[in-house]
Design a protein around this motif. Structure first.
Motif, PDB file in Angstrom:
ATOM      1  N   LYS A  31       9.598 -25.048  19.142  1.00  0.00           N
ATOM      2  CA  LYS A  31      10.914 -24.681  19.674  1.00  0.00           C
ATOM      3  C   LYS A  31      11.178 -25.572  20.878  1.00  0.00           C
ATOM      4  O   LYS A  31      10.425 -25.528  21.861  1.00  0.00           O
ATOM      5  CB  LYS A  31      10.950 -23.200  20.059  1.00  0.00           C
ATOM      6  CG  LYS A  31      10.849 -22.291  18.835  1.00  0.00           C
ATOM      7  CD  LYS A  31      11.008 -20.839  19.191  1.00  0.00           C
ATOM      8  CE  LYS A  31      10.947 -19.969  17.936  1.00  0.00           C
ATOM      9  NZ  LYS A  31      11.063 -18.538  18.221  1.00  0.00           N
ATOM     10  N   CYS A  39       9.753 -22.360  24.395  1.00  0.00           N
ATOM     11  CA  CYS A  39       8.928 -21.163  24.178  1.00  0.00           C
ATOM     12  C   CYS A  39       7.549 -21.465  24.761  1.00  0.00           C
ATOM     13  O   CYS A  39       7.081 -22.605  24.676  1.00  0.00           O
ATOM     14  CB  CYS A  39       8.837 -20.884  22.678  1.00  0.00           C
ATOM     15  SG  CYS A  39       7.552 -19.716  22.214  1.00  0.00           S
ATOM     16  N   TYR A  41       4.616 -20.597  23.766  1.00  0.00           N
ATOM     17  CA  TYR A  41       3.610 -20.996  22.772  1.00  0.00           C
ATOM     18  C   TYR A  41       3.779 -22.463  22.399  1.00  0.00           C
ATOM     19  O   TYR A  41       2.794 -23.197  22.232  1.00  0.00           O
ATOM     20  CB  TYR A  41       3.715 -20.130  21.517  1.00  0.00           C
ATOM     21  CG  TYR A  41       3.500 -18.660  21.764  1.00  0.00           C
ATOM     22  CD1 TYR A  41       2.263 -18.175  22.186  1.00  0.00           C
ATOM     23  CD2 TYR A  41       4.527 -17.736  21.570  1.00  0.00           C
ATOM     24  CE1 TYR A  41       2.060 -16.822  22.409  1.00  0.00           C
ATOM     25  CE2 TYR A  41       4.336 -16.389  21.784  1.00  0.00           C
ATOM     26  CZ  TYR A  41       3.103 -15.929  22.205  1.00  0.00           C
ATOM     27  OH  TYR A  41       2.906 -14.590  22.425  1.00  0.00           O
ATOM     28  N   LEU A  65      16.546 -22.412  12.652  1.00  0.00           N
ATOM     29  CA  LEU A  65      15.290 -21.650  12.719  1.00  0.00           C
ATOM     30  C   LEU A  65      14.944 -20.882  11.439  1.00  0.00           C
ATOM     31  O   LEU A  65      13.817 -20.988  10.956  1.00  0.00           O
ATOM     32  CB  LEU A  65      15.320 -20.700  13.931  1.00  0.00           C
ATOM     33  CG  LEU A  65      14.082 -19.825  14.132  1.00  0.00           C
ATOM     34  CD1 LEU A  65      12.823 -20.657  14.280  1.00  0.00           C
ATOM     35  CD2 LEU A  65      14.263 -18.916  15.345  1.00  0.00           C
ATOM     36  N   ARG A  69      11.583 -21.703   9.359  1.00  0.00           N
ATOM     37  CA  ARG A  69      10.560 -20.663   9.230  1.00  0.00           C
ATOM     38  C   ARG A  69      10.129 -20.548   7.765  1.00  0.00           C
ATOM     39  O   ARG A  69       8.940 -20.487   7.452  1.00  0.00           O
ATOM     40  CB  ARG A  69      11.112 -19.341   9.758  1.00  0.00           C
ATOM     41  CG  ARG A  69      10.040 -18.389  10.184  1.00  0.00           C
ATOM     42  CD  ARG A  69      10.603 -17.023  10.519  1.00  0.00           C
ATOM     43  NE  ARG A  69      11.412 -16.969  11.722  1.00  0.00           N
ATOM     44  CZ  ARG A  69      12.683 -16.570  11.766  1.00  0.00           C
ATOM     45  NH1 ARG A  69      13.312 -16.210  10.669  1.00  0.00           N
ATOM     46  NH2 ARG A  69      13.332 -16.531  12.909  1.00  0.00           N
ATOM     47  N   THR A  80       4.572 -17.988  12.134  1.00  0.00           N
ATOM     48  CA  THR A  80       5.154 -18.212  13.469  1.00  0.00           C
ATOM     49  C   THR A  80       5.240 -19.700  13.825  1.00  0.00           C
ATOM     50  O   THR A  80       4.632 -20.552  13.185  1.00  0.00           O
ATOM     51  CB  THR A  80       4.338 -17.467  14.551  1.00  0.00           C
ATOM     52  OG1 THR A  80       2.974 -17.874  14.461  1.00  0.00           O
ATOM     53  CG2 THR A  80       4.431 -15.964  14.383  1.00  0.00           C
ATOM     54  N   ILE A  81       5.988 -19.963  14.869  1.00  0.00           N
ATOM     55  CA  ILE A  81       6.150 -21.274  15.482  1.00  0.00           C
ATOM     56  C   ILE A  81       5.422 -21.210  16.828  1.00  0.00           C
ATOM     57  O   ILE A  81       5.537 -20.173  17.512  1.00  0.00           O
ATOM     58  CB  ILE A  81       7.652 -21.570  15.734  1.00  0.00           C
ATOM     59  CG1 ILE A  81       8.497 -21.277  14.488  1.00  0.00           C
ATOM     60  CG2 ILE A  81       7.857 -22.978  16.248  1.00  0.00           C
ATOM     61  CD1 ILE A  81       8.230 -22.125  13.294  1.00  0.00           C
ATOM     62  N   PRO A  82       4.685 -22.214  17.239  1.00  0.00           N
ATOM     63  CA  PRO A  82       4.558 -23.570  16.714  1.00  0.00           C
ATOM     64  C   PRO A  82       3.589 -23.687  15.537  1.00  0.00           C
ATOM     65  O   PRO A  82       2.781 -22.780  15.304  1.00  0.00           O
ATOM     66  CB  PRO A  82       3.999 -24.337  17.922  1.00  0.00           C
ATOM     67  CG  PRO A  82       3.162 -23.306  18.634  1.00  0.00           C
ATOM     68  CD  PRO A  82       3.910 -22.016  18.493  1.00  0.00           C
ATOM     69  N   GLY A  93      -1.403 -22.631  14.847  1.00  0.00           N
ATOM     70  CA  GLY A  93      -0.480 -22.416  15.950  1.00  0.00           C
ATOM     71  C   GLY A  93      -1.204 -22.641  17.271  1.00  0.00           C
ATOM     72  O   GLY A  93      -2.302 -23.215  17.309  1.00  0.00           O
ATOM     73  N   SER A  94      -0.609 -22.160  18.351  1.00  0.00           N
ATOM     74  CA  SER A  94      -1.175 -22.477  19.668  1.00  0.00           C
ATOM     75  C   SER A  94      -2.520 -21.790  19.901  1.00  0.00           C
ATOM     76  O   SER A  94      -3.400 -22.368  20.547  1.00  0.00           O
ATOM     77  CB  SER A  94      -0.184 -22.116  20.772  1.00  0.00           C
ATOM     78  OG  SER A  94       0.121 -20.748  20.739  1.00  0.00           O
ATOM     79  N   ASP A  95      -2.714 -20.589  19.357  1.00  0.00           N
ATOM     80  CA  ASP A  95      -4.003 -19.914  19.559  1.00  0.00           C
ATOM     81  C   ASP A  95      -5.140 -20.678  18.888  1.00  0.00           C
ATOM     82  O   ASP A  95      -6.239 -20.809  19.447  1.00  0.00           O
ATOM     83  CB  ASP A  95      -3.962 -18.481  19.006  1.00  0.00           C
ATOM     84  CG  ASP A  95      -3.127 -17.552  19.867  1.00  0.00           C
ATOM     85  OD1 ASP A  95      -2.662 -17.980  20.941  1.00  0.00           O
ATOM     86  OD2 ASP A  95      -2.928 -16.390  19.453  1.00  0.00           O
TER      87      ASP A  95
HETATM   88  N1  LIG Z   1      -0.093 -16.440  18.566  1.00  0.00           N
HETATM   89  C1  LIG Z   1       0.901 -17.358  18.038  1.00  0.00           C
HETATM   90  C2  LIG Z   1       2.107 -17.281  18.862  1.00  0.00           C
HETATM   91  C3  LIG Z   1       3.329 -17.865  18.202  1.00  0.00           C
HETATM   92  C4  LIG Z   1       4.464 -16.876  18.172  1.00  0.00           C
HETATM   93  O1  LIG Z   1       4.270 -15.654  18.247  1.00  0.00           O
HETATM   94  N2  LIG Z   1       5.667 -17.419  18.042  1.00  0.00           N
HETATM   95  C5  LIG Z   1       6.814 -16.579  18.006  1.00  0.00           C
HETATM   96  C6  LIG Z   1       7.700 -16.862  19.215  1.00  0.00           C
HETATM   97  S1  LIG Z   1       8.094 -18.555  19.445  1.00  0.00           S
HETATM   98  C7  LIG Z   1       7.561 -16.781  16.706  1.00  0.00           C
HETATM   99  O2  LIG Z   1       7.367 -17.747  16.000  1.00  0.00           O
HETATM  100  N3  LIG Z   1       8.424 -15.818  16.375  1.00  0.00           N
HETATM  101  C8  LIG Z   1       9.145 -15.876  15.127  1.00  0.00           C
HETATM  102  C9  LIG Z   1      10.393 -16.673  15.203  1.00  0.00           C
HETATM  103  O3  LIG Z   1      10.828 -17.015  16.299  1.00  0.00           O
HETATM  104  O4  LIG Z   1      10.904 -16.985  14.150  1.00  0.00           O
HETATM  105  C10 LIG Z   1       0.294 -18.768  17.969  1.00  0.00           C
HETATM  106  O5  LIG Z   1      -0.902 -18.857  17.988  1.00  0.00           O
HETATM  107  O6  LIG Z   1       0.995 -19.775  17.848  1.00  0.00           O
END
Ligand SMILES: N[C@@H](CCC(=O)N[C@@H](CS)C(=O)NCC(=O)O)C(=O)O
Length: 114
Positions: A31, A39, A41, A65, A69, A80-82, A93-95
């Motif tokens: 994002k 964002c 993350y 978005l 997705r 999820t993103i990233p 993703g980031s974790d």
């Molecule tokens: N724990 C996740 C966190 C990522 C996350 O929760 N992203 C959210 C907020 S940016 C997301 O994609 N939400 C769904 C959306 O926005 O479509 C990781 O490891 O990347």
């Protein structure tokens, strides 16, 4: 003048995702962009990757978005993103990037170095 968000249909987004993954050794779907992540993350993913790789592609998913997705989920089975891909493969993703870094494995994952 009213700001008009970029209009992309699902097929165009799928093509952009496929091409970005195929054409770049390291690509981060996020994002915002590298200079202005939208964002926490995504910002964390940029910081983690930037430690080891100077040049990597980023794709801002915000202009479409819901389509991004879906297209990404199709490819990675990740909700999820990233999302980071290296050599055409989904890494995480980031974790997951953070876990790899804590284990000392992120540099090799990103660069292919052993
Ligand atoms: N724990 C996740 C966190 C990522 C996350 O929760 N992203 C959210 C907020 S940016 C997301 O994609 N939400 C769904 C959306 O926005 O479509 C990781 O490891 O990347």
């Amino acid at each position: 003048m009213t700001f008009q968000p970029e209009s992309l249909d699902p097929e165009e987004v799928q093509t952009r995702v496929d091409e970005a993954v195929a054409d770049n050794r390291v690509v981060l779907f996020m994002k915002g962009n590298r200079l202005m992540p939208q964002c926490g993350y995504s910002a964390k993913a940029v910081d983690l990757i930037s430690q080891y790789v100077d040049e990597f592609e980023t794709v801002d998913v915000l202009p479409a978005l819901p389509h991004y997705r879906e297209a990404l989920k199709e490819k990675s089975d990740w909700e999820t993103i990233p999302q980071t891909f290296v050599d055409g493969e989904f890494v995480g993703g980031s974790d997951i990037l953070e876990e790899l870094d804590e284990r000392g494995d992120l540099e090799a994952t990103l660069t292919g170095a052993n």
